[in-house]
Design an enzyme around this catalytic site. Structure first.
Site, PDB file in Angstrom:
ATOM      1  N   ALA A  10       0.819  -1.219   0.000  1.00  0.00           N
ATOM      2  CA  ALA A  10       0.000   0.000   0.000  1.00  0.00           C
ATOM      3  C   ALA A  10       0.850   1.264   0.000  1.00  0.00           C
ATOM      4  CB  ALA A  10      -0.924  -0.009   1.219  1.00  0.00           C
ATOM      5  N   THR A  11       2.174   1.128  -0.132  1.00  0.00           N
ATOM      6  CA  THR A  11       3.030   2.313  -0.044  1.00  0.00           C
ATOM      7  C   THR A  11       3.144   3.072  -1.358  1.00  0.00           C
ATOM      8  OG1 THR A  11       4.904   0.840  -0.389  1.00  0.00           O
ATOM      9  CG2 THR A  11       4.462   1.508   1.887  1.00  0.00           C
ATOM     10  N   ASP A  60       8.068  -7.728   4.986  1.00  0.00           N
ATOM     11  CA  ASP A  60       8.391  -8.182   3.632  1.00  0.00           C
ATOM     12  C   ASP A  60       7.577  -9.444   3.350  1.00  0.00           C
ATOM     13  OD1 ASP A  60       9.628  -9.355   1.375  1.00  0.00           O
ATOM     14  OD2 ASP A  60      11.571  -8.469   1.890  1.00  0.00           O
ATOM     15  N   VAL A  61       6.733  -9.407   2.330  1.00  0.00           N
ATOM     16  CA  VAL A  61       5.873 -10.579   2.071  1.00  0.00           C
ATOM     17  C   VAL A  61       6.675 -11.824   1.668  1.00  0.00           C
ATOM     18  CG1 VAL A  61       3.789  -9.265   1.439  1.00  0.00           C
ATOM     19  CG2 VAL A  61       5.392  -9.978  -0.358  1.00  0.00           C
ATOM     20  N   TYR A 153       8.662 -12.701 -15.241  1.00  0.00           N
ATOM     21  CA  TYR A 153       7.538 -11.903 -14.711  1.00  0.00           C
ATOM     22  C   TYR A 153       6.214 -12.491 -15.209  1.00  0.00           C
ATOM     23  CZ  TYR A 153       4.307  -8.126 -13.708  1.00  0.00           C
ATOM     24  OH  TYR A 153       3.222  -7.411 -13.241  1.00  0.00           O
ATOM     25  N   THR A 188       2.847   3.732 -12.436  1.00  0.00           N
ATOM     26  CA  THR A 188       3.113   3.703 -10.984  1.00  0.00           C
ATOM     27  C   THR A 188       4.645   3.680 -10.847  1.00  0.00           C
ATOM     28  OG1 THR A 188       3.171   1.296 -10.994  1.00  0.00           O
ATOM     29  CG2 THR A 188       1.019   2.308 -10.577  1.00  0.00           C
TER      30      THR A 188
HETATM   31  P1  NDP Z   1       4.499  -0.108  -7.358  1.00  0.00           P
HETATM   32  O1  NDP Z   1       5.953  -0.426  -7.489  1.00  0.00           O
HETATM   33  O2  NDP Z   1       4.069   1.312  -7.419  1.00  0.00           O
HETATM   34  O3  NDP Z   1       3.912  -0.757  -6.019  1.00  0.00           O
HETATM   35  C1  NDP Z   1       4.296  -2.023  -5.584  1.00  0.00           C
HETATM   36  C2  NDP Z   1       3.915  -2.201  -4.124  1.00  0.00           C
HETATM   37  O4  NDP Z   1       4.280  -3.525  -3.721  1.00  0.00           O
HETATM   38  C3  NDP Z   1       4.638  -1.236  -3.214  1.00  0.00           C
HETATM   39  O5  NDP Z   1       3.752  -0.763  -2.224  1.00  0.00           O
HETATM   40  C4  NDP Z   1       5.716  -2.094  -2.559  1.00  0.00           C
HETATM   41  O6  NDP Z   1       5.964  -1.641  -1.246  1.00  0.00           O
HETATM   42  C5  NDP Z   1       5.032  -3.463  -2.511  1.00  0.00           C
HETATM   43  N1  NDP Z   1       5.996  -4.547  -2.450  1.00  0.00           N
HETATM   44  C6  NDP Z   1       6.868  -4.929  -3.411  1.00  0.00           C
HETATM   45  N2  NDP Z   1       7.642  -5.924  -2.949  1.00  0.00           N
HETATM   46  C7  NDP Z   1       7.241  -6.187  -1.681  1.00  0.00           C
HETATM   47  C8  NDP Z   1       7.668  -7.083  -0.670  1.00  0.00           C
HETATM   48  N3  NDP Z   1       8.659  -7.954  -0.893  1.00  0.00           N
HETATM   49  N4  NDP Z   1       7.037  -7.059   0.515  1.00  0.00           N
HETATM   50  C9  NDP Z   1       6.046  -6.186   0.746  1.00  0.00           C
HETATM   51  N5  NDP Z   1       5.581  -5.319  -0.163  1.00  0.00           N
HETATM   52  C10 NDP Z   1       6.193  -5.309  -1.348  1.00  0.00           C
HETATM   53  O7  NDP Z   1       3.793  -0.960  -8.517  1.00  0.00           O
HETATM   54  P2  NDP Z   1       2.249  -1.200  -8.876  1.00  0.00           P
HETATM   55  O8  NDP Z   1       1.355  -0.460  -7.986  1.00  0.00           O
HETATM   56  O9  NDP Z   1       2.124  -1.010 -10.323  1.00  0.00           O
HETATM   57  O10 NDP Z   1       2.167  -2.775  -8.603  1.00  0.00           O
HETATM   58  C11 NDP Z   1       1.170  -3.369  -7.810  1.00  0.00           C
HETATM   59  C12 NDP Z   1       0.802  -4.717  -8.405  1.00  0.00           C
HETATM   60  O11 NDP Z   1       0.224  -4.505  -9.692  1.00  0.00           O
HETATM   61  C13 NDP Z   1       1.975  -5.680  -8.635  1.00  0.00           C
HETATM   62  O12 NDP Z   1       1.570  -6.980  -8.262  1.00  0.00           O
HETATM   63  C14 NDP Z   1       2.193  -5.597 -10.147  1.00  0.00           C
HETATM   64  O13 NDP Z   1       2.777  -6.772 -10.652  1.00  0.00           O
HETATM   65  C15 NDP Z   1       0.778  -5.405 -10.623  1.00  0.00           C
HETATM   66  N6  NDP Z   1       0.617  -4.855 -11.959  1.00  0.00           N
HETATM   67  C16 NDP Z   1       1.136  -3.635 -12.285  1.00  0.00           C
HETATM   68  C17 NDP Z   1       0.959  -3.124 -13.560  1.00  0.00           C
HETATM   69  C18 NDP Z   1       1.551  -1.829 -14.000  1.00  0.00           C
HETATM   70  O14 NDP Z   1       1.625  -1.586 -15.214  1.00  0.00           O
HETATM   71  N7  NDP Z   1       1.949  -0.940 -13.099  1.00  0.00           N
HETATM   72  C19 NDP Z   1       0.171  -3.850 -14.555  1.00  0.00           C
HETATM   73  C20 NDP Z   1      -0.301  -5.134 -14.110  1.00  0.00           C
HETATM   74  C21 NDP Z   1      -0.107  -5.585 -12.853  1.00  0.00           C
HETATM   75  P3  NDP Z   1       7.419  -1.508  -0.560  1.00  0.00           P
HETATM   76  O15 NDP Z   1       8.407  -1.210  -1.632  1.00  0.00           O
HETATM   77  O16 NDP Z   1       7.242  -0.405   0.437  1.00  0.00           O
HETATM   78  O17 NDP Z   1       7.616  -2.831   0.092  1.00  0.00           O
HETATM   79  C1  8X3 Z   2       2.490  -5.164 -15.876  1.00  0.00           C
HETATM   80  C2  8X3 Z   2       2.027  -5.031 -17.276  1.00  0.00           C
HETATM   81  O1  8X3 Z   2       2.556  -5.578 -19.695  1.00  0.00           O
HETATM   82  O2  8X3 Z   2       4.282  -4.472 -18.374  1.00  0.00           O
HETATM   83  O3  8X3 Z   2       2.074  -6.340 -15.302  1.00  0.00           O
HETATM   84  O4  8X3 Z   2       3.770  -6.782 -18.013  1.00  0.00           O
HETATM   85  S1  8X3 Z   2       3.232  -5.497 -18.378  1.00  0.00           S
END
Ligand code: NDP
Ligand code: 8X3
Length: 253
Positions: A10-11, A60-61, A153, A188
């Site tokens: 959620a960060t 950390d998840v 990925y 993002t």
């Molecule tokens: P961001 O990088 O903006 O956000 C990712 C979030 O995941 C951060 O809050 C980060 O928090 C957290 N995170 C990452 N690794 C860990 C960890 N090991 N433990 C705990 N928290 C973790 O990316 P998005 O918001 O875009 O990504 C969110 C989800 O959406 C992901 O699953 C991504 O694969 C998916 N997604 C994104 C797309 C895009 O184009 N942006 C498209 C499709 C899917 P912190 O670093 O503080 O731990």
């Molecule tokens: C993120 C979208 O197309 O960059 O999951 O893989 S893509």
């Protein structure tokens, strides 16, 4: 009492936007992430702007013992989780399989697959006992298709796709909904993380078209959560208007 939603990651990005949207819908929120300061800021914002009650949990998840220590020992008032948004995840690198960085692969597998499993394994028994809950898994178009250099990925998001279908079957007798949301390009911190903090390379991903925002995906999640009780959206594939499929963009540069 207000319902409780747990949102991992959620960060920033989708998780931050979803936290705000669910706060606006009246949920109390458990929010997680590794960056402690950001997490505290997010908690303050949700309390101040939305009058939400918030429990920030920094872990950390990927670390099973941390997941179990935090989520397996929730304060009594926070145990009845109605909604779990499995959002924490990342892409690391964009290289062919023969030269990919194995540390990048492990980060993605450990976060996107194993982290999601650890969290779900800890939270779902409570939902089952209460015969109530909704799990939202953030998959990706990369879980439906593969694209050049997306290899690992894409494999992790294909795993999320399979797990979402499997969870839905396992949860069926208990009335627990499982929705997978599969976005295309969302601007993002995703690309900044993927390209190891190369801001120019990250910015280039979103040039020439209007990408989705975290708020757009939060709106889709809110829609899935606010439909009548008898309806479950199993799968949502959500694209920017200028994206047809993985890697197929109409860019006007
Ligand atoms: P961001 O990088 O903006 O956000 C990712 C979030 O995941 C951060 O809050 C980060 O928090 C957290 N995170 C990452 N690794 C860990 C960890 N090991 N433990 C705990 N928290 C973790 O990316 P998005 O918001 O875009 O990504 C969110 C989800 O959406 C992901 O699953 C991504 O694969 C998916 N997604 C994104 C797309 C895009 O184009 N942006 C498209 C499709 C899917 P912190 O670093 O503080 O731990
Ligand atoms: C993120 C979208 O197309 O960059 O999951 O893989 S893509």
């Amino acid at each position: 009492m207000k319902p409780i939603a747990l949102i991992t990651g959620a960060t920033s990005g989708i998780g931050a936007a979803t936290s705000r949207r669910l706060a606006s819908l009246g949920y109390n929120l458990i929010i997680t992430g590794r960056r402690a300061e950001r997490l505290q800021q997010m908690a303050e914002e949700l309390r101040n702007e939305y009058a939400a009650t918030v429990l920030p949990l920094c872990f950390d998840v990927r670390k099973r013992e941390e997941v179990e220590a935090h989520l397996g020992n929730l304060p009594e008032d926070w145990q009845q989780i109605a909604v779990l948004v499995n959002n924490a995840g990342l892409a690391a690198g964009l290289d062919p399989i023969q030269s990919g960085d194995i540390e990048d692969w492990e980060r993605m597998i450990d976060t996107n697959i194993k982290g999601l499993l650890y969290v779900t394994r800890t939270i779902s028994p409570g939902m089952i006992a209460r015969k109530n809950g909704h799990i939202i898994n953030i998959g990706s178009i990369a879980g439906k298709e593969v694209y050049p250099n997306g290899n690992v990925y894409c494999a992790t998001k294909h795993a999320v796709d399979a797990l979402s279908k499997a969870m839905r079957i396992d949860m069926l007798p208990y009335g627990i909904k499982v929705t997978q949301v599969c976005p295309g390009a969302v601007e993002t911190e995703f690309s900044l993380v993927r390209f190891h903090n190369d801001q120019d390379r990250a910015d280039a991903v979103y040039k020439g078209f209007t990408p989705l925002t975290g708020n757009d995906i939060a709106e889709c999640i809110a829609t899935a959560l606010t439909l009548p009780e008898n309806i479950c959206i199993n799968d949502m594939v959500v694209m920017p208007r200028a994206q047809a499929s993985s890697g197929n963009f109409y860019k006007q540069l």
